[in-house]
Motif scaffolding. Structure first.
Motif, PDB file in Angstrom:
ATOM      1  N   ARG A   1     -69.149  33.247  30.179  1.00 14.65           N
ATOM      2  CA  ARG A   1     -70.326  32.748  29.477  1.00 14.65           C
ATOM      3  C   ARG A   1     -71.633  33.374  29.983  1.00 14.65           C
ATOM      4  O   ARG A   1     -72.693  33.095  29.435  1.00 14.65           O
ATOM      5  CB  ARG A   1     -70.411  31.218  29.628  1.00 14.65           C
ATOM      6  CG  ARG A   1     -69.244  30.455  29.048  1.00 14.65           C
ATOM      7  CD  ARG A   1     -69.116  30.667  27.541  1.00 14.65           C
ATOM      8  NE  ARG A   1     -70.313  30.247  26.831  1.00 14.65           N
ATOM      9  CZ  ARG A   1     -70.538  28.990  26.435  1.00 14.65           C
ATOM     10  NH1 ARG A   1     -69.650  28.039  26.671  1.00 14.65           N
ATOM     11  NH2 ARG A   1     -71.641  28.693  25.778  1.00 14.65           N
ATOM     12  N   ARG A   2     -71.539  34.169  31.015  1.00 15.87           N
ATOM     13  CA  ARG A   2     -72.750  34.790  31.553  1.00 15.87           C
ATOM     14  C   ARG A   2     -72.359  36.036  32.340  1.00 15.87           C
ATOM     15  O   ARG A   2     -71.353  36.040  33.056  1.00 15.87           O
ATOM     16  CB  ARG A   2     -73.478  33.804  32.479  1.00 15.87           C
ATOM     17  CG  ARG A   2     -74.799  34.316  33.030  1.00 15.87           C
ATOM     18  CD  ARG A   2     -75.433  33.235  33.890  1.00 15.87           C
ATOM     19  NE  ARG A   2     -76.811  33.519  34.219  1.00 15.87           N
ATOM     20  CZ  ARG A   2     -77.603  32.677  34.875  1.00 15.87           C
ATOM     21  NH1 ARG A   2     -77.152  31.515  35.276  1.00 15.87           N
ATOM     22  NH2 ARG A   2     -78.860  33.003  35.131  1.00 15.87           N
ATOM     23  N   ASP A   3     -73.153  37.090  32.201  1.00 20.41           N
ATOM     24  CA  ASP A   3     -72.883  38.331  32.943  1.00 20.41           C
ATOM     25  C   ASP A   3     -74.205  39.087  33.059  1.00 20.41           C
ATOM     26  O   ASP A   3     -74.733  39.566  32.055  1.00 20.41           O
ATOM     27  CB  ASP A   3     -71.835  39.170  32.220  1.00 20.41           C
ATOM     28  CG  ASP A   3     -71.421  40.402  33.027  1.00 20.41           C
ATOM     29  OD1 ASP A   3     -71.907  40.551  34.173  1.00 20.41           O
ATOM     30  OD2 ASP A   3     -70.616  41.194  32.521  1.00 20.41           O
ATOM     31  N   GLN A   4     -74.744  39.147  34.246  1.00 12.09           N
ATOM     32  CA  GLN A   4     -76.019  39.840  34.429  1.00 12.09           C
ATOM     33  C   GLN A   4     -76.060  40.520  35.791  1.00 12.09           C
ATOM     34  O   GLN A   4     -75.335  40.143  36.717  1.00 12.09           O
ATOM     35  CB  GLN A   4     -77.192  38.864  34.290  1.00 12.09           C
ATOM     36  CG  GLN A   4     -77.278  37.797  35.363  1.00 12.09           C
ATOM     37  CD  GLN A   4     -78.274  36.704  35.031  1.00 12.09           C
ATOM     38  OE1 GLN A   4     -78.158  36.050  34.000  1.00 12.09           O
ATOM     39  NE2 GLN A   4     -79.253  36.496  35.912  1.00 12.09           N
ATOM     40  N   ARG A   5     -76.887  41.544  35.874  1.00 15.73           N
ATOM     41  CA  ARG A   5     -77.134  42.247  37.142  1.00 15.73           C
ATOM     42  C   ARG A   5     -78.547  41.903  37.590  1.00 15.73           C
ATOM     43  O   ARG A   5     -79.520  42.174  36.881  1.00 15.73           O
ATOM     44  CB  ARG A   5     -76.995  43.766  36.957  1.00 15.73           C
ATOM     45  CG  ARG A   5     -75.697  44.220  36.325  1.00 15.73           C
ATOM     46  CD  ARG A   5     -74.473  43.853  37.158  1.00 15.73           C
ATOM     47  NE  ARG A   5     -73.284  44.522  36.662  1.00 15.73           N
ATOM     48  CZ  ARG A   5     -72.486  44.031  35.713  1.00 15.73           C
ATOM     49  NH1 ARG A   5     -72.781  42.865  35.154  1.00 15.73           N
ATOM     50  NH2 ARG A   5     -71.411  44.685  35.320  1.00 15.73           N
ATOM     51  N   ASP A   6     -78.650  41.318  38.768  1.00 19.86           N
ATOM     52  CA  ASP A   6     -79.950  40.904  39.302  1.00 19.86           C
ATOM     53  C   ASP A   6     -80.294  41.742  40.519  1.00 19.86           C
ATOM     54  O   ASP A   6     -79.413  42.124  41.300  1.00 19.86           O
ATOM     55  CB  ASP A   6     -79.934  39.429  39.718  1.00 19.86           C
ATOM     56  CG  ASP A   6     -79.703  38.486  38.550  1.00 19.86           C
ATOM     57  OD1 ASP A   6     -80.056  38.868  37.422  1.00 19.86           O
ATOM     58  OD2 ASP A   6     -79.177  37.379  38.773  1.00 19.86           O
ATOM     59  N   SER A   7     -81.572  42.009  40.685  1.00 14.23           N
ATOM     60  CA  SER A   7     -82.017  42.733  41.878  1.00 14.23           C
ATOM     61  C   SER A   7     -83.369  42.179  42.315  1.00 14.23           C
ATOM     62  O   SER A   7     -84.185  41.767  41.491  1.00 14.23           O
ATOM     63  CB  SER A   7     -82.130  44.235  41.603  1.00 14.23           C
ATOM     64  OG  SER A   7     -83.121  44.493  40.633  1.00 14.23           O
TER      65      SER A   7
END
Length: 706
Positions: free
Chosen positions: A386-392
């Motif tokens: 339900r969620r897939d993100q790349r954070d930096s």
């Protein structure tokens, strides 16, 4: 007690210091690395600094850092009896409202940041088995450590010495808690080593709170030609499947404080963590007056957590599900140079440096159920994505600090740090009903600080310090918008604080010491919960807040074998501005929190006392700690009552052939008092309370071969 009465009482304590200076004698405190002023002792600096020696015999399990922090005024470390969540740590009210991890306080282990660039930190991997000391800084000078510096806590491992030393230790306690550790210290030529490993297992005080922790820590150092030194540090931590009993309502606490919330069992709430990191530090003198330090670190951390988000709440196309899956790496560099000399006829030390840190993280969310459509869903398992993100998050900081004794009895410590923190999120889960949430934001701030110290007597210091600090939102607080819309909450602003502290320090050469301080910190754009809905928490800036109070601590030798340690804190923390608030689950604020409402999670009163007796073969101690009532939500609608607990210790040492054996026992909560050990601030379902354990006996053995 009114604010005016409190400050009069604190002023009387400060005024009494010179009179007490005629009473006794103590050892001088070591230089505190936290202050970054190598040539000056902590006693001479205009800051509140504490050093906790971990080298002494301990009668505790050595599992949580909270075990050793009880005697530090202004600091509240609460063991949540929940190893799926970290210790609750706050300093002068900063960090008290964190619902998970540690925020508002900077954390370091052997110089490696345990606080990420966004201000979110973890304590679980701190290795007490390897530890030599813990350093704690409170007040304005904490701001020189950058973002989210309401205070600084550092753990330092012991150096390996010329003589080889081995320590073996095991403890067993109530609620199925067992711990074991081993440490080996020594040297080979110009190199020293400290290698330590520990394991901890518990069934937990509460239902559904079993956990296991495994830790390995290694520190190597080598003396280099010309007075230089190289340090290498490695750390491994693993906590598989730590169960989370969640909080209780007040009715549930009264019914059975050991129970778990029903949904914790229904969804099998739990958390797994694995972390590995390496660090290196090089120090080299530059002539007789200079010094250069370079350090770097890198690590990887993976977290999987199963939450109790209802299946119905996950029907929204914007839901991130009920399973959190995070993994990624982090690292950083720091370089600084110092110079010592003379200026205006007095000693001068100046330090300038720069640091850069980076955190990269893949954040995925899954449903916490699976369904084949033929029957009720299977709960507590990983389901659909339900969620897939790349954070930096990146920060780039420059800082400078100088200490100058410009007159025989006067000295000045001043510094500034310019911090830039950048957030970026790249959304990889985009559908027709779930739009692209990608975005970026940058925060920058200059944080100056200065302090003046006066030495009217060789055993007495008076000081005044002031500074500014700032605290950015963490990625968890940016994750959801307060209006319920798609995208990250990039409209949030960093909280900016103004800090002022007046203090006094007194010591004598035979063991007595006394410190007192009064302080005030005013914050603009304080961050608070805006709404809780469908398992999501969102945040908003709510205006001004004030944290003010007084602290007192003392170490007093009473006789040849007797000593007394005391600490007391008075703290008033409240919102200065009114602000709107959602109650329960809502999309639009319907209530107003009036100005003057207490900041939740903050204890207005704290007290600590430890009476210690050290004999030839026997030791004993009686310890007491008290914590005042704590409100649990922004409205101040409910509170956890205050409590006072007694603890008793006894230990016996034997010289046994080729080593020394020490047996010890500790009874925690001697009077078996029911109490709430910690609270979950603004819990949407009213499950605010995490009960503390009843009477518990711990037995342990230590063996040190010769």
């Amino acid at each position: 007690m009114t604010s005016r009465t409190r400050y009069r009482a604190a002023g009387a304590l400060l005024a009494a210091v010179p009179t007490l200076a005629a009473a006794a004698d103590t050892t001088l405190p070591r230089v505190v690395v936290t202050a970054r002023v190598d040539s000056v002792s902590a006693f001479d600096l205009p800051a509140s600094l504490d050093v906790i020696d971990l080298g002494r015999d301990s009668s505790r399990p050595q599992v949580n850092l909270s075990e050793v922090l009880g005697g530090v005024p202004g600091l509240l470390a609460r063991d949540r009896q929940n190893h799926a969540q970290d210790t609750q740590l706050s300093i002068r009210g900063y960090g008290a409202r964190a619902t998970f991890g540690v925020r508002g306080v900077r954390l370091y282990a052997d110089g490696i940041p345990a606080t990420m660039p966004d201000g979110q930190g973890q304590l679980a991997h701190f290795s007490l088995a390897a530890g030599d000391r813990v350093e704690v800084m409170r007040g304005p000078f904490s701001a020189l450590y950058g973002n989210s510096s309401g205070g600084v806590v550092q753990l330092w491992s012991a150096d390996g010495g010329d003589a080889t030393q081995a320590d073996l230790r095991a403890t067993a306690a109530r609620y199925g808690s067992v711990a074991a550790s081993a440490r080996l210290l020594g040297s080979v030529g110009a190199s020293g080593y400290n290698v330590a490993a520990s394991v901890f297992d518990t069934d937990g005080y509460r239902e559904h709170s079993a956990a296991r922790r495994e830790s390995f820590n290694a520190k190597l150092h080598r003396e280099l030609p010309g007075g230089g030194r190289l340090d290498l540090v490695g750390n491994h931590f693993r906590s598989p499947q730590a169960q989370d009993p969640l909080g209780l309502t007040w009715a549930q606490v009264r019914e059975d404080p050991r129970q778990a919330t029903a949904v914790a069992l229904q969804y099998d709430t739990r958390k797994s963590v694995r972390q590995d990191q390496l660090g290196a530090s090089w120090r080299q003198p530059l002539g007789e007056a200079g010094d250069l330090r370079l350090s770097g670190y890198g690590g990887a951390r993976a977290v999987t957590q199963y939450l109790a988000v209802p299946v119905a709440a996950q029907a929204s196309p914007l839901s991130a599900g009920g399973v959190v899956d995070l993994d990624g790496g982090y690292g950083g560099l720091d370089a600084r140079a110092s110079w010592r000399g003379q200026a205006g006829g007095g000693d001068l030390e100046f330090t300038a440096g720069a640091s850069a840190d980076r955190q990269r993280q893949r954040r995925r969310g899954y449903e916490n159920f699976r369904s084949d459509g033929a029957g009720p869903p299977l709960l507590g398992v990983r389901g659909a994505l339900r969620r897939d993100q790349r954070d930096s998050v990146d920060n780039l900081d420059g800082y400078a600090q100088g200490w100058w004794r410009f007159a025989p009895q006067w000295s000045l410590l001043a510094g500034a740090r310019y911090s830039t923190v950048r957030f970026r999120s790249d959304d990889r889960y985009v559908t027709a009903a779930n739009p692209d949430d990608s975005g970026r934001v940058e925060y920058s701030r200059l944080t100056p600080v200065a302090g003046l110290a006066f030495a009217p007597h060789e055993d007495l210091r008076l000081y005044l310090s002031a500074g500014r600090g700032f605290e950015t939102p963490t990625f968890n607080e940016l994750a959801y918008r307060a209006d319920g819309g798609a995208g990250l909450a990039f409209d949030l602003r960093p909280a900016v604080g103004r800090n002022l502290e007046l203090g006094a320090k007194w010591r004598r050469a035979g063991g007595a010491a006394l410190e007192a301080a009064v302080f005030r910190a005013d914050t603009d754009d304080e961050l608070a919960v805006a709404r809780n809905s469908g398992g999501r928490s969102s945040f908003r800036n709510v205006g001004g807040a004030r944290r003010q109070g007084a602290e007192l601590s003392a170490r007093l030798p009473l006789a040849e074998a007797w000593s007394l340690q005391l600490a007391a804190t008075w703290l008033d923390a409240h919102f200065r501005d009114a602000f709107p608030l959602c109650t329960g689950t809502c999309t639009a604020p319907g209530d107003i929190v009036p100005a003057g409402t207490a900041i939740p999670g903050v204890a207005g009163r704290q007290g600590y006392a430890r009476l210690q007796w050290n004999g030839q073969a026997w030791d004993a101690a009686l310890e007491a700690n008290a914590v005042g009532a704590v409100t649990v939500d922004d409205r101040g609608s409910a509170s956890a009552p205050g409590y006072g607990l007694l603890h008793l210790e006894a230990a016996r040492r034997w010289d046994a052939g080729q080593g020394r054996l020490r047996g010890f026992a500790r009874i925690d909560n001697l009077l078996d008092r029911r109490h709430v050990g910690s609270v979950i601030v603004n819990e949407a379902n009213g499950r605010y309370y995490e009960p503390g354990p009843g009477r518990s006996l711990l037995l342990g053995l230590e063996w040190q071969p010769r």
